[in-house]
Design an enzyme around this catalytic site. Structure first.
Site, mmCIF file in Angstrom:
data_model
loop_
_atom_site.group_PDB
_atom_site.id
_atom_site.type_symbol
_atom_site.label_atom_id
_atom_site.label_comp_id
_atom_site.label_asym_id
_atom_site.label_seq_id
_atom_site.Cartn_x
_atom_site.Cartn_y
_atom_site.Cartn_z
ATOM 1 N N ARG A 91 -15.294 39.458 84.224
ATOM 2 C CA ARG A 91 -16.385 38.815 83.491
ATOM 3 C C ARG A 91 -16.339 37.295 83.632
ATOM 4 O O ARG A 91 -17.370 36.625 83.614
ATOM 5 C CB ARG A 91 -16.319 39.208 82.014
ATOM 6 N N ASN A 123 -22.418 37.908 79.254
ATOM 7 C CA ASN A 123 -21.007 37.702 79.581
ATOM 8 C C ASN A 123 -20.768 36.556 80.566
ATOM 9 O O ASN A 123 -21.636 36.285 81.395
ATOM 10 C CB ASN A 123 -20.430 38.997 80.167
ATOM 11 N N ARG A 154 -14.949 51.508 70.923
ATOM 12 C CA ARG A 154 -14.314 52.439 71.868
ATOM 13 C C ARG A 154 -12.910 52.796 71.398
ATOM 14 O O ARG A 154 -12.479 53.952 71.483
ATOM 15 C CB ARG A 154 -14.274 51.814 73.255
ATOM 16 N N HIS A 178 -13.307 38.985 74.932
ATOM 17 C CA HIS A 178 -14.006 40.150 75.467
ATOM 18 C C HIS A 178 -13.920 40.066 76.985
ATOM 19 O O HIS A 178 -14.708 39.404 77.644
ATOM 20 C CB HIS A 178 -15.473 40.150 75.028
#
Length: 305
Positions: A91, A123, A154, A178
């Site tokens: 990312r 992102n 998740r 992230h």
């Protein structure tokens, strides 16, 4: 005769998959807001708006195509626009391609409503949230990102399968960044008021395997279908709902944490003013090292912009 909802939520990049999924989730969740689809590709924005509006006839929300100027006067501005992540691409590699896009968007939204909240989804979200705050001119508490909310979902779903306890009753987080430097805060994880790792069904479980599967899931989806959008769409809609309804719920979102002087994915209570408070998470020595690594990765990029 229909009435226009008192709240307005604009989805920038709404002509794309993530934006459309977010807009649809807002309508499907019954959020009483006027949802505007805004995109540089006008035809895509109109098509998505028309399609999503067909799902709104039994819901309190509405959906239509909007302009960047209208979006700037929204209560919540959700930014999903950006360069697409390629299969196997970290990312962080997206930053150079996305900086100019985010800067252009913030310029196009001006003047931005002083009380507006910006929710970044594009992102790398931690860095782009920092850029969005700097270029929008809004206070830090009013500019947040989706952070590790989806990753945490998740994680909790996986733990639910193991423990047979509802994901909403499992308090465990993916934190830090992230991206490739996120980590699981196992030491602070709780279930029923007790440490998660003391649960009988967690004995002998491969914790590294759980982390690896969560870390790789997005890449598996991208390799199979090109992008992820349903999961992040419902996450973004839920965060927007919290901002509109002043719920003060705690989410692992990208927010500016004064202790670390950085935008990062960290638990924060979200309400109508944006970030109401950020929390101090107790970490083990090993988790603290992982946090330091995540912070270094975020700051090394953010400092360039």
């Amino acid at each position: 005769m229909s009435t226009i909802p008192r709240h307005r939520v604009s989805v920038i990049g709404g002509g794309g998959n993530v934006g459309a999924a977010t807009a649809f989730a807002l309508i499907a969740k019954g959020v009483p807001a006027e949802v505007l689809i805004v995109d540089v590709v006008d035809k895509a924005a109109e098509g998505q708006a028309l399609d999503i509006s067909d799902s709104a006839f039994m819901m309190p929300g509405t959906c239509r195509k909007g302009s960047f100027k209208e979006a700037g006067q929204s209560d919540v501005i959700i930014v999903t626009a950006g360069a697409r992540q390629h299969p196997g691409e970290p990312r962080s590699n997206l930053i150079d391609r996305n900086y100019k896009i985010i800067k252009s968007i913030m310029d196009s939204l001006q003047p931005i409503k002083p009380s507006a909240k910006i929710l970044m989804v594009s992102n790398p979200v931690d860095v782009l949230t920092d850029i969005a705050q700097k270029t929008s001119g809004l206070p830090r508490r009013q500019v947040i990102g989706s952070g590790t909310y989806l990753d945490t979902g998740r994680l909790r779903s996986t733990l639910s399968d193991i423990t047979q306890v509802s994901p909403t009753s499992i308090h465990a987080y993916m934190l830090g960044e992230h991206g490739d430097n996120q980590f699981t805060s196992w030491s602070s994880a709780r279930i029923g008021g007790r440490p998660l790792l003391e649960h009988p069904k967690m004995q002998g479980v491969d914790l590294d395997g759980i982390y690896s599967n969560i870390q790789q899931k997005a890449y598996v989806i991208i390799d199979a279908k090109g992008s992820t959008y349903y999961g992040i769409g419902i996450c973004a809609a839920t965060l927007a709902e919290a901002l509109l309804n002043n719920t003060s719920q705690v989410f692992p979102v990208t927010n500016y944490v004064e202790t670390y002087e950085c935008y990062m994915s960290w638990p924060a209570a979200i309400g109508s003013d944006g970030v109401e408070q950020s929390f101090d998470v107790k970490l083990s020595g090993e988790e603290s090292k992982k946090l330091d690594k995540a912070l270094a990765a975020i700051k090394s990029v953010s400092s360039k912009y």
